[in-house]
Design an enzyme around this catalytic site. Structure first.
Site, PDB file in Angstrom:
ATOM      1  CE  LYS A   1      -1.952   3.052   2.084  1.00 29.89           C
ATOM      2  NZ  LYS A   1      -1.748   4.475   1.698  1.00 29.89           N
TER       3      LYS A   1
ATOM      4  CD  GLU B   1      11.125  13.067  10.542  1.00 27.62           C
ATOM      5  OE1 GLU B   1      10.034  12.520  10.767  1.00 27.62           O
ATOM      6  OE2 GLU B   1      12.044  12.524   9.891  1.00 27.62           O
TER       7      GLU B   1
ATOM      8  CB  CYS C   1      13.502   9.369   7.502  1.00 25.82           C
ATOM      9  SG  CYS C   1      14.039   8.031   6.445  1.00 25.82           S
TER      10      CYS C   1
ATOM     11  CD  GLU D   1      12.797   4.966   8.624  1.00 29.41           C
ATOM     12  OE1 GLU D   1      12.343   5.918   9.328  1.00 29.41           O
ATOM     13  OE2 GLU D   1      13.115   5.075   7.436  1.00 29.41           O
TER      14      GLU D   1
HETATM   15  P1  ADP Z   1       3.642  10.892   6.543  1.00 31.36           P
HETATM   16  O1  ADP Z   1       3.489  11.805   7.703  1.00 31.36           O
HETATM   17  O2  ADP Z   1       5.033  10.694   6.072  1.00 31.36           O
HETATM   18  O3  ADP Z   1       2.625  11.086   5.443  1.00 31.36           O
HETATM   19  P2  ADP Z   1       2.082   8.715   7.507  1.00 31.36           P
HETATM   20  O4  ADP Z   1       2.477   7.882   8.666  1.00 31.36           O
HETATM   21  O5  ADP Z   1       0.878   9.562   7.621  1.00 31.36           O
HETATM   22  O6  ADP Z   1       3.383   9.488   7.141  1.00 31.36           O
HETATM   23  O7  ADP Z   1       1.888   7.820   6.204  1.00 31.36           O
HETATM   24  C1  ADP Z   1       2.749   6.794   5.814  1.00 31.36           C
HETATM   25  C2  ADP Z   1       1.923   5.676   5.193  1.00 31.36           C
HETATM   26  O8  ADP Z   1       1.025   5.171   6.176  1.00 31.36           O
HETATM   27  C3  ADP Z   1       1.040   6.105   4.013  1.00 31.36           C
HETATM   28  O9  ADP Z   1       1.022   5.071   3.049  1.00 31.36           O
HETATM   29  C4  ADP Z   1      -0.321   6.264   4.661  1.00 31.36           C
HETATM   30  O10 ADP Z   1      -1.381   6.090   3.746  1.00 31.36           O
HETATM   31  C5  ADP Z   1      -0.295   5.131   5.659  1.00 31.36           C
HETATM   32  N1  ADP Z   1      -1.230   5.283   6.787  1.00 31.36           N
HETATM   33  C6  ADP Z   1      -1.665   6.435   7.364  1.00 31.36           C
HETATM   34  N2  ADP Z   1      -2.524   6.160   8.371  1.00 31.36           N
HETATM   35  C7  ADP Z   1      -2.646   4.809   8.445  1.00 31.36           C
HETATM   36  C8  ADP Z   1      -3.375   3.908   9.296  1.00 31.36           C
HETATM   37  N3  ADP Z   1      -4.156   4.349  10.262  1.00 31.36           N
HETATM   38  N4  ADP Z   1      -3.220   2.593   9.088  1.00 31.36           N
HETATM   39  C9  ADP Z   1      -2.406   2.124   8.114  1.00 31.36           C
HETATM   40  N5  ADP Z   1      -1.705   2.918   7.288  1.00 31.36           N
HETATM   41  C10 ADP Z   1      -1.818   4.239   7.438  1.00 31.36           C
END
Ligand code: ADP
Length: 488
Positions: free
Chosen positions: A182, A387, A290, A257
């Site tokens: 995903k 960050e 990162c 990570e």
């Molecule tokens: P960033 O702040 O770098 O966007 P996120 O942690 O929001 O980082 O997103 C990183 C990945 O995690 C993306 O692919 C996002 O769609 C996914 N993601 C965000 N929320 C969830 C969740 N509740 N469960 C699973 N995946 C998620």
């Protein structure tokens, strides 16, 4: 059922998921725009939810026994074929990823996308030599068997989406697991292109699947599916915690990570010019890295000299269109992200931290942000402790080595650290004392794919890289056979 492919500046890309060897559309879509020109809509991408997550995990479950039963050599042939196809298509993938997330096209073409091919090739090879261990004790012959763990969910962030996805999927597949990937909703297109190559490489249906959509929808559905046996995630600590909760409910091992706030230490005995040049590299990719060393910690005796050299090196950067060779500074990924970065700088200013240079959006139409250096009022300032994930560095000084270590270890993060010194004994001492998963001395971003990679503190859980990743994607099993058991 699938939607017509989209023409992304001359490259054909499917906006659909890839499940069980087929493209699959969704009734809903989400918009994907280019950070190079926010009025440019690249695609309407299939927006999966619980239904698509269920289909993809079911496909991975069904494909698992046959894939797991193949020898590492047989699986490696698929991975090697995929690597060759990535190498063939580097230019196309680099172009689309440049449009989608604005990393410099030249570095995508010369370095980043090819690393995706290397990830598959390296893990095909590592899995071939991933030995079982055997020994005799207490009247039994013991063997450690490394068994494929099962269907695996891989969730990746928007920066370097192709490279980071292949870095996780390659060991999972090589270890005999089936995968549902995903990618992040802000830059999904290069992973969709990867699925065209998975199909062309002839992977059995269901072995390597892709679902697209929002994290809170399809991502949450995937990580809470009890049929999933491993989860690998890169993203923010906030999402990492949610994924950890979902994994805990199903007792599923996960690696995460979760970013960093790396110290960049400059000692008085360092080659200051080299250190300043490397510090200016921290602004590459809009600082959306990162591993970057974002906290400059400089010995007080060389502070002024270093800042002058660093400012001069920063001025060499050329802000522009990421497709053009002369450009070295790309725009940030999304208007929301620019607002987030600017929010950090605004709060720093209000808090009384000093903006030494930069600190503004470049203009109000594009997503560029000035390279920024902030001298904080104290080590507790938010800009030092959290960050930013943008082109914003902080500057602090230290009087001696123990103060340097104390400052370096003073955040909750622990992903990477960079040290500039000409003293090897100091480098080794600090190497042991700094809290970080990876420490670079007089260099940055040089990676050996067999070395462990990951973070401590809120930078994450688990290690990827080399056998460490293969261990994570395997279930280790002990087989004990009483000595003297005869062949039947
Ligand atoms: P960033 O702040 O770098 O966007 P996120 O942690 O929001 O980082 O997103 C990183 C990945 O995690 C993306 O692919 C996002 O769609 C996914 N993601 C965000 N929320 C969830 C969740 N509740 N469960 C699973 N995946 C998620």
């Amino acid at each position: 059922m699938n939607t017509p492919r989209v023409d992304v500046d001359g490259v054909s890309v499917s906006p659909d998921h890839y499940v069980n060897g087929h493209r699959v559309a969704s009734s809903r879509t989400f918009e994907d725009r280019s950070p190079l020109d926010w009025t440019w809509k690249l695609a309407e991408v299939a927006r999966g939810g619980a239904l698509e997550a269920d289909l993809a995990v079911a496909a991975a479950v069904a494909a698992f026994p046959a894939w797991a039963a193949l020898s590492p050599e047989a699986r490696g042939e698929y991975l090697d074929r995929l690597a060759d196809l990535i190498d063939r298509d580097v230019e196309r993938i680099a172009h689309v990823e440049c449009l989608d997330m604005a990393m410099l096209e030249e570095s995508l073409r010369l370095r980043v996308i090819g690393r995706g091919a290397r990830n598959f090739r390296a893990y095909a090879e590592l899995a071939r030599t991933y030995e079982s261990r055997s020994w005799s004790s207490n009247g039994t012959d013991n063997t450690v068997l490394r068994m494929p763990a099962g269907p695996t969910v891989v969730i990746t962030p928007w920066n370097a989406p192709f490279m980071l996805s292949t870095w996780k999927c390659a060991p999972a597949l090589a270890a005999g697991n089936t995968v549902v990937l995903k990618p992040a909703e802000w830059s999904p297109l290069s992973c969709s292109m990867l699925m065209d190559l998975v199909s062309e490489a002839g992977f059995p249906p269901g072995v390597f699947n892709l679902v697209q959509g929002l994290g809170a929808e399809v991502g949450a559905a995937l990580v809470s599916d009890p049929r999933v046996r491993r989860i690998s995630f890169t993203g923010s600590p906030e999402t990492g915690r949610l994924i950890g909760e979902a994994a805990a409910k199903n007792i599923v091992p996960f690696t995460a990570e979760l970013g960093g706030k790396g110290p960049f230490l400059v000692f008085a005995d360092a080659d200051l010019d080299a250190a300043a040049q490397k510090a200016a590299v921290m602004f590459d990719d809009g600082g959306q890295v990162c591993l970057a060393g974002t906290r400059l910690l400089v010995h007080s005796s060389v502070r002024d000299e270093f800042v002058a050299l660093f400012e001069a090196a920063t001025k060499q950067h050329v802000l522009g269109d990421s497709r053009e060779r002369a450009t070295t500074l790309s725009p940030l990924i999304h208007p929301e992200h620019v607002a987030r970065v600017d929010g950090f700088v605004t709060r720093a200013r209000e808090h009384g931290d000093t903006i030494l240079f930069g600190g503004q959006r470049v203009d109000h139409e594009g997503l560029w942000y000035e390279p920024t250096l902030v001298e904080p009022l104290s080590n507790d300032s938010e800009i030092v402790q959290r960050e930013v994930f943008g082109p914003v560095l902080t500057l602090q000084t230290f009087a001696n080595e123990s103060e340097a270590v104390e400052l370096a270890n003073s955040t909750q993060y622990g992903l990477s650290a960079i040290i500039y010194t000409s003293d090897e004994a100091r480098a080794e001492r600090l190497g042991r004392q700094l809290r970080a998963g990876t420490i670079w001395v007089n260099c940055f971003l040089i990676r050996d794919l067999s070395a462990p990679f990951g973070g401590t503190g809120i930078s994450g859980i688990g290690r990827e890289g080399g056998d460490y990743a293969l261990d994570f994607y395997s279930d280790l099993k002990t087989l004990q056979i009483k000595e003297g058991t005869t062949h039947g």
